[in-house]
Design an enzyme around this catalytic site. Structure first.
Site, PDB file in Angstrom:
ATOM      1  N   HIS A 123       0.813  -1.221   0.000  1.00  0.00           N
ATOM      2  CA  HIS A 123       0.000   0.000   0.000  1.00  0.00           C
ATOM      3  C   HIS A 123       0.846   1.270   0.000  1.00  0.00           C
ATOM      4  O   HIS A 123       0.339   2.348   0.320  1.00  0.00           O
ATOM      5  CB  HIS A 123      -0.964   0.013   1.189  1.00  0.00           C
ATOM      6  CG  HIS A 123      -1.820  -1.220   1.272  1.00  0.00           C
ATOM      7  ND1 HIS A 123      -2.793  -1.513   0.339  1.00  0.00           N
ATOM      8  CD2 HIS A 123      -1.825  -2.245   2.156  1.00  0.00           C
ATOM      9  CE1 HIS A 123      -3.369  -2.666   0.653  1.00  0.00           C
ATOM     10  NE2 HIS A 123      -2.802  -3.124   1.742  1.00  0.00           N
ATOM     11  N   ARG A 142      -2.000  18.374   2.200  1.00  0.00           N
ATOM     12  CA  ARG A 142      -0.607  18.825   2.116  1.00  0.00           C
ATOM     13  C   ARG A 142      -0.109  18.607   0.698  1.00  0.00           C
ATOM     14  O   ARG A 142      -0.833  18.091  -0.158  1.00  0.00           O
ATOM     15  CB  ARG A 142       0.258  18.015   3.085  1.00  0.00           C
ATOM     16  CG  ARG A 142       0.105  16.499   2.890  1.00  0.00           C
ATOM     17  CD  ARG A 142       1.098  15.694   3.687  1.00  0.00           C
ATOM     18  NE  ARG A 142       0.781  14.281   3.710  1.00  0.00           N
ATOM     19  CZ  ARG A 142       1.010  13.420   2.728  1.00  0.00           C
ATOM     20  NH1 ARG A 142       1.535  13.855   1.588  1.00  0.00           N
ATOM     21  NH2 ARG A 142       0.708  12.142   2.847  1.00  0.00           N
ATOM     22  N   ASN A 176      -5.380  14.111   1.231  1.00  0.00           N
ATOM     23  CA  ASN A 176      -4.109  14.487   1.846  1.00  0.00           C
ATOM     24  C   ASN A 176      -4.039  16.006   1.857  1.00  0.00           C
ATOM     25  O   ASN A 176      -3.972  16.647   0.797  1.00  0.00           O
ATOM     26  CB  ASN A 176      -2.926  13.897   1.076  1.00  0.00           C
ATOM     27  CG  ASN A 176      -2.826  12.400   1.289  1.00  0.00           C
ATOM     28  OD1 ASN A 176      -2.610  11.938   2.404  1.00  0.00           O
ATOM     29  ND2 ASN A 176      -3.004  11.640   0.227  1.00  0.00           N
ATOM     30  N   GLU A 235      -9.649   9.230   0.431  1.00  0.00           N
ATOM     31  CA  GLU A 235      -9.183  10.138   1.470  1.00  0.00           C
ATOM     32  C   GLU A 235      -8.633  11.401   0.827  1.00  0.00           C
ATOM     33  O   GLU A 235      -8.437  11.463  -0.394  1.00  0.00           O
ATOM     34  CB  GLU A 235      -8.098   9.486   2.329  1.00  0.00           C
ATOM     35  CG  GLU A 235      -6.830   9.114   1.551  1.00  0.00           C
ATOM     36  CD  GLU A 235      -5.810   8.394   2.417  1.00  0.00           C
ATOM     37  OE1 GLU A 235      -5.937   8.454   3.656  1.00  0.00           O
ATOM     38  OE2 GLU A 235      -4.894   7.774   1.856  1.00  0.00           O
TER      39      GLU A 235
END
Length: 664
Positions: free
Chosen positions: A235, A297, A295, A293
């Site tokens: 992953h 950043r 991120n 999801e």
């Protein structure tokens, strides 16, 4: 407004941010731990401030130390890079409370996306498609097992605060769920301080496609197209590219629109990435992708987006943090060609990708000037002579190639990797090259299971070319380069009136002793006895001749070892020390000992003296770089002695336990 930036990170991302900040005329401040006192990012910055000892928890993860460093240096803004504190909302609030600017999203946006379960609920409410699964607060093990059965196997257990593949387990049978849950929880707790998990349906032909989004504080939001990050192992991303192969324009538009809506829904500002899982079984389609999801950043793989858009995303981050509007609208953005990035790590692919340490006795990349302008880029946070330590991620560099087409970019990247030389530690260079040669990947037939399906082929040990030991022997004997001040009489070294002069060199490679006999054919020229393999030396280095084939090659000695580089592979040979060998034999070192394959923490010891064990039985779990590695019995036998206890720290090669000697 600010005119000096502190970079709250290390390695290649710190160097990357400093480079853009300096180009923009801004002052730069680096922070460093004791392990990084002479690191690349420290040498690049205008100023540097020590923030603590080597462990990240005592330095790079200490908000108070970083904020104090910014105050002491007069920096007006903090750029977090990625990892460490980059997605910590409490850190953002502390930065702003100190009167400083955080170059990133607001704390509220980070919180909204920080926990996977809450983020998916938020996205569902915003109309963004979400993977079927359980995202609730309940964490009872039996209830989670029931939810997995309801969803239908295979399922993924994911740490809700996770990232980078940590705290994630694929479960294909109900019988395996309990053990997988225990492992995911333990890894989530160790990596993020949060053992809670969620359970999702596993898409059987998944592609990992993410959209780069950017938003300013004036309500403008754009997407900068997609990246395909499907080539993963455990992953974790290995090779990334932009745009995604086989991406229809209508699907790109749908994904981009969903990503922009997701960013708007949480009041996002700055650079962020919306990650989608897509069903690639029948090609990418508008109803076949789901939110995974966000991120909040900059991503490790952002250079491929920069390559195809011609933009500097760090510059955009700084401009947005200054209160400026986005430099371009969605209609202004275009895709130019194709870009591919490979992550070069100190890790052993043949041993399950175990992280490696060591001093970089040699680190050479191809000269970007030899490529078409902008066609090759190397982002590195280390240089030759630096050490890869157990304290941080073992990434050495990111190598990025750009071309007019996907094939051109991949060919350039493969050539760059084959020309890269690393000595002093094992790397994944050969594995990366094998991936780029993979027929399915070359054809754009990618999904997240590709590496797992073909792992044996991708990590297969290839035969050592016959010329490699010859080069190693020359380097070991110091004959791979002309001696300083070589004059005409030096060409007669080794001259005999009768017969050719010989040199004999003993080398060790992967437990095997090689005796290489070289015959001198003339000044700076040798061949291996009994073969058609010859080597000649000139001012440019070494030239190999095998039958009628001639080519250049590289070899170098470092201490009591020699490394030969050949087509992207590194072959390392030890130069035996007879005294050390005798001492090792006297000490009784042998195959009955289980040793630590890397520095780390003994998380669990599952053996005790006198216990009978079977080959392959788990005996100890070692935690290194926030990942758990299971060490197993090499054979059937009885445990003789346990030499390490749970909670103890060990170094590479330390004995953990021994087995009783076999009869005879």
């Amino acid at each position: 407004m600010f005119d000096k930036i502190l970079v709250a990170n290390r390695g290649e991302i710190a160097a990357r941010v400093i480079s853009t900040a300096r180009r923009m005329g801004l002052g730069t401040v680096a922070v460093y731990s004791d392990a990084d006192a002479d690191a690349v990012h420290v040498r690049m910055a205008d100023e540097a401030v020590r923030i603590g000892p080597a462990p990240a928890g005592e330095s790079y993860l200490k908000p108070a130390a970083i904020i104090e460093a910014a105050r002491a240096s007069g920096a007006g803004a903090i750029h977090p890079g990625y990892g460490f504190l980059s997605e910590n909302p409490e850190f953002v609030e502390a930065v702003e409370a100190a009167g400083l600017v955080f170059i990133g999203p607001p704390a509220s946006a980070i919180r909204a996306m920080g926990l996977k379960d809450a983020a998916k609920t938020r996205m569902q409410e915003a109309g963004v498609p979400v993977v079927p699964g359980y995202h609730g607060a309940g964490q009872d093990a039996s209830m989670l097992a029931e939810e997995a059965g309801r969803i239908g196997y295979p399922v993924l257990i994911k740490a809700r605060a996770g990232g980078g593949g940590k705290g994630m387990r694929l479960v294909e049978r109900a019988a395996d769920f309990a053990d997988a849950l225990t492992g995911a929880r333990a890894e989530g707790e160790a990596s993020f301080g949060d053992a809670a998990v969620l359970v999702e349906k596993y898409v059987t032909a998944p592609r990992h496609v993410e959209i780069q989004v950017f938003a300013d504080s004036h309500g403008n939001v754009v997407h900068l197209f997609e990246r395909d990050c499907s080539l993963q192992r455990r992953h974790q991303k290995v090779i990334e590219e932009a745009p995604a192969p086989g991406m229809p324009e209508r699907v790109r538009a749908a994904m981009g629109a969903a990503a922009v809506e997701a960013a708007r829904a949480i009041g996002y500002v700055g650079a962020g990435t919306i990650e989608f899982i897509a069903d690639g079984s029948e090609g990418l389609r508008e109803d076949g992708f789901w939110f995974m999801e966000m991120n909040t950043r900059l991503q490790v793989e952002h250079p491929v987006t920069e390559a195809i858009t011609g933009l500097d995303l760090v510059e955009w981050q700084i401009r947005v943090a200054r209160g400026e509007t986005l430099p371009l609208t969605q209609e202004d953005l275009r895709i130019d060609g194709h870009a591919v990035e490979a992550r070069l790590y100190a890790e052993d692919a043949e041993r399950g990708f175990l992280p490696a340490t060591g001093r970089l006795e040699r680190l050479r990349f191809p000269d970007a000037a030899c490529f078409k302008r902008g066609a090759l880029r190397v982002d590195a946070g280390v240089t030759e002579g630096d050490a890869i330590t157990p304290h941080y991620d073992p990434m050495i560099a990111k190598v990025i190639a750009h071309g007019a087409t996907r094939q051109e970019a991949m060919t350039r990247l493969l050539g760059a990797l084959e020309a890269t030389q690393v000595g002093g530690t094992v790397t994944n260079l050969g594995f990366l090259a094998a991936l780029l040669r993979h027929e399915g990947f070359a054809a754009g037939e990618v999904d997240t299971g590709l590496i797992g399906r073909d792992l044996d082929t991708l990590t297969a040990k290839l035969a050592m070319p016959d010329h490699v030991p010859v080069l190693a022997a020359l380097a070991a004997a110091g004959l791979d380069h002309p001696p300083a001040g070589e004059g005409p009489w030096d060409t007669l070294r080794g001259f005999r009136n009768w017969g050719a002069s010989e040199i004999h060199v003993s080398l060790e490679h992967e437990g095997e002793t090689l005796d290489v006999a070289l015959l001198r054919d003339g000044p700076g020229s040798w061949h291996r006895e009994g073969t058609e393999t010859g080597v000649s030396r000139d001012t440019k280095g070494l030239e190999v001749t095998v039958a009628d084939h001639r080519f250049r090659a590289e070899a170098a000695r470092h201490g009591q070892a020699v490394t030969v580089w050949d087509a992207g592979r590194a072959f390392t040979f030890a130069i035996p020390d007879p005294l050390s060998a005798a001492e090792a034999e006297a000490a009784g070192a042998g195959g009955d000992a289980i040793a630590a394959p890397m520095p780390g923490l003994v998380k669990r010891m599952r053996a005790e003296a006198g216990q009978k064990v079977e080959k392959g039985q788990p005996l100890a779990i070692l935690e290194a770089m926030k990942m758990e590695h299971t060490l197993t019995a090499p054979r059937d036998g009885v445990v003789a002695e346990v030499l390490a206890r749970e909670g103890s720290r060990v170094s590479d090669g330390d004995l953990l336990l021994t087995l009783e000697a076999q009869d005879g």
